[in-house]
Enzyme design. Sequence first.
Site, PDB file in Angstrom:
ATOM      1  N   HIS A 130       0.831  -1.204   0.000  1.00 33.25           N
ATOM      2  CA  HIS A 130       0.000   0.000   0.000  1.00 33.25           C
ATOM      3  C   HIS A 130       0.867   1.256   0.000  1.00 33.25           C
ATOM      4  CE1 HIS A 130      -3.375   2.627   1.325  1.00 33.25           C
ATOM      5  NE2 HIS A 130      -2.435   3.210   2.042  1.00 33.25           N
ATOM      6  N   GLU A 131       1.900   1.284   0.843  1.00 38.27           N
ATOM      7  CA  GLU A 131       2.789   2.443   0.899  1.00 38.27           C
ATOM      8  C   GLU A 131       3.545   2.611  -0.419  1.00 38.27           C
ATOM      9  OE1 GLU A 131       2.531   4.559   3.235  1.00 38.27           O
ATOM     10  OE2 GLU A 131       1.244   3.317   4.494  1.00 38.27           O
ATOM     11  N   HIS A 134       1.419   4.485  -2.873  1.00 32.84           N
ATOM     12  CA  HIS A 134       1.421   5.936  -2.746  1.00 32.84           C
ATOM     13  C   HIS A 134       2.597   6.557  -3.508  1.00 32.84           C
ATOM     14  CE1 HIS A 134      -1.973   6.489  -0.148  1.00 32.84           C
ATOM     15  NE2 HIS A 134      -1.458   5.836   0.877  1.00 32.84           N
ATOM     16  N   GLU A 189      -6.307   6.649  -1.142  1.00 29.78           N
ATOM     17  CA  GLU A 189      -6.177   5.453  -0.306  1.00 29.78           C
ATOM     18  C   GLU A 189      -6.694   4.220  -1.045  1.00 29.78           C
ATOM     19  OE1 GLU A 189      -4.414   5.384   2.116  1.00 29.78           O
ATOM     20  OE2 GLU A 189      -4.594   7.132   3.401  1.00 29.78           O
TER      21      GLU A 189
END
Length: 250
Positions: A130-131, A134, A189
């Site tokens: 997930h990071e 980003h 997100e």
Amino acid sequence: MKIRAAAMALTMTTLLAGCQGMDSNALMQSGAQAFQAYTLNDEQVKTLSDQSCAQMDKQAQIAPASSEYTKRLNKIAASLGDNINGTPANYKVYLTKDVNAWAMANGCIRVYSGLMDMMTDNEVEGVLGHEMGHVALGHTRKAMQVAVGTTAARNAIGSAGGIAASLSQSQLGDLGEKLVNAQFSQTQESQADDYSFDLLKKRGINPLGLATSFDKLSKLSGSQGSSMFDSHPDSASRAQHIRDRIAAGK
């Protein structure tokens, strides 16, 4: 687009600083600085990310190479890969009971030992994916532009030595804190969630860990002051979204 960006930057500066007691020259200068921050190029963003991450590392207790945390993270990192759309990933563990993980636009990825303590390897893979999302999707780049525009760092933009050369350690620390606590939108997100799901599938990793990581974060929400809970709202529905994608096979 530049005119629109300038107007947005000036409006943001006005809201942040307030008009009372400010003369027009000061306001215009502040607006110009905010606009320059908003339009930082890739090289400037990378340089600032390098320096901000280095400053955050100085302020943290980093797990040594001999630590079980580091050995475990290295194993997880190997499964995810060391490249984010051409940007080398750099992983480290911060020794703290806090539950958090974050990334910067230069591929700097930090995970807290408190998060590793409560999650399985598969769940940590999901969180780090997930990071990485980003970073890959440009969210951290935009976060840097906003962070510079809303800190004292924007005052250094017009200096002869350039913004990176002009920032003090305290300014870099402030900038780093802004980035660690950056608030991403619901859309960002969700995009990062889907990026992680797709990355896990591509790497042959079970994506269920991403869903169960959200389950655990949902239970902790409101009980800790971590930015992970502030910037990752509605963890339960996000976990369900991942389960729906697993059930659909895509």
